[in-house]
Write an enzyme that holds these catalytic residues in place. Structure first.
Site, short mmCIF file in Angstrom:
data_model
loop_
_atom_site.label_atom_id
_atom_site.label_comp_id
_atom_site.label_asym_id
_atom_site.label_seq_id
_atom_site.Cartn_x
_atom_site.Cartn_y
_atom_site.Cartn_z
N SER A 14 13.03 81.69 -63.96
CA SER A 14 14.00 81.17 -64.92
C SER A 14 13.69 81.86 -66.24
CB SER A 14 13.82 79.67 -65.08
OG SER A 14 14.35 79.27 -66.34
N ASP A 41 19.43 79.60 -66.82
CA ASP A 41 19.66 78.15 -66.93
C ASP A 41 20.71 77.88 -68.00
OD1 ASP A 41 16.26 77.60 -66.20
OD2 ASP A 41 17.94 76.83 -65.05
N HIS A 72 22.52 78.93 -63.03
CA HIS A 72 22.29 77.52 -62.72
C HIS A 72 23.08 76.73 -63.74
CE1 HIS A 72 19.14 74.00 -62.48
NE2 HIS A 72 20.35 73.64 -62.08
N ASP A 181 13.21 73.97 -57.99
CA ASP A 181 13.19 74.39 -59.38
C ASP A 181 12.60 73.26 -60.22
OD1 ASP A 181 15.85 75.38 -61.72
OD2 ASP A 181 13.72 74.97 -62.01
N GLY A 183 8.57 72.89 -62.42
CA GLY A 183 7.14 72.65 -62.28
C GLY A 183 6.47 73.46 -61.20
N GLY A 203 9.42 79.15 -64.24
CA GLY A 203 9.63 79.58 -65.62
C GLY A 203 8.30 79.65 -66.35
N SER A 204 7.82 78.49 -66.76
CA SER A 204 6.60 78.45 -67.58
C SER A 204 5.42 79.11 -66.90
CB SER A 204 6.24 76.99 -67.90
OG SER A 204 7.36 76.31 -68.39
C1 DX5 Z 1 15.19 72.57 -65.84
C2 DX5 Z 1 15.06 74.06 -65.68
C3 DX5 Z 1 13.62 74.40 -65.43
C4 DX5 Z 1 13.34 75.86 -65.34
C5 DX5 Z 1 11.98 76.10 -64.73
O1 DX5 Z 1 16.47 72.26 -66.24
O2 DX5 Z 1 15.89 74.50 -64.62
O3 DX5 Z 1 13.24 73.77 -64.23
O4 DX5 Z 1 14.32 76.47 -64.58
O5 DX5 Z 1 11.07 75.61 -65.63
P1 DX5 Z 1 9.51 75.44 -65.29
O6 DX5 Z 1 9.16 76.44 -64.21
O7 DX5 Z 1 8.84 75.74 -66.60
O8 DX5 Z 1 9.34 74.04 -64.85
#
Ligand code: DX5
Length: 228
Positions: A14, A41, A72, A181, A183, A203-204
């Site tokens: 993401s 996103d 998304h 998607d 965490g 993402g993170s």
């Molecule tokens: C939530 C986003 C997140 C992102 C991923 O609306 O969709 O879930 O894509 O973020 P992390 O990998 O940091 O949880």
């Protein structure tokens, strides 16, 4: 290995944590790191309590890379904007079941526009909400956080739902990918993959990996493949 698993593991970032001032460069770094697609996103401040970007921003980086894009759509009433995201260069469009009064019609629209269609389910939404539209789907996304922000904690109680989703998708007459998607990190990816997810969004954890993007992609892919 999941029964009936016709799919390879896909690792998809993401761009939510990316430096938006250098989004094109960031997409090039992700492509070089070996990601399978890039997820954008899209948030409208109504369906989720956050606002990100629209189709014009995605179009502005489309030419920077050749890796496929997925949108998304965390937006109310997505029908009005789907064509703009396809025109912007998104090969796959993910709508939230919770935002579609006529989900079958929305998915048919995505297919008619030549894009692949996917449905995202918030943590509270039962998987059987997509039971009657499997023929229109390329993928289902089971959210493992409540949408709107990156960096949230993986909801482990979603794993039985992921298993149930894989079981339902296996009843279709074609392969349907199962994406998760929220965490997803080295600590959580094995649980998600072992439950049946073959497409992992990060993402993170990916952007913050101490050894960089390529190491993050390799680590997530290895752990997911071993667990799937
Ligand atoms: C939530 C986003 C997140 C992102 C991923 O609306 O969709 O879930 O894509 O973020 P992390 O990998 O940091 O949880």
């Amino acid at each position: 290995m999941q029964s009936g698993s016709a799919a390879a593991i896909k690792i998809i970032p993401s761009v939510l944590p990316a430096d938006f001032a250098r989004l094109g460069d960031e997409c090039q770094a992700l492509e070089k790191a070996g990601v399978d697609r890039i997820q954008f996103d899209v948030m409208d401040g109504r369906f989720v309590p956050n606002i990100t970007f629209g189709p014009d921003v995605i179009a502005s980086v489309r030419g920077a890379v050749s890796v496929p894009f997925e949108a998304h759509l965390m937006i109310e009433e997505p029908d009005h904007l789907i064509s703009r995201f396809v025109e912007a260069g998104c090969e796959l469009i993910i709508v939230h079941e919770e935002t579609c009064i006529h989900l079958h019609r929305t998915l048919a629209l995505i297919n008619d526009l030549g894009a692949q269609a996917a449905v995202a389910l918030n943590p509270h939404t039962p998987i059987d909400r997509v039971a009657h539209v499997l023929d229109l789907l390329n993928m289902v996304l089971v959210m493992t956080v409540n949408p709107g922000f990156g960096g949230q904690k993986y909801i482990t109680t979603m794993e039985p739902k992921i298993r149930g989703a894989r079981h339902l998708l296996n009843t279709a007459d074609h392969w349907i990918d199962l994406e998760v998607d929220g965490g997803i990190s080295a600590a959580t990816v094995a649980g998600a993959a072992a439950s049946g997810a073959n497409v992992l969004i990060s993402g993170s954890a990916m952007f913050r990996h101490p050894e960089g993007l390529a190491a993050a992609v390799t680590e997530l892919r290895t752990l997911a493949t071993e667990a799937y």
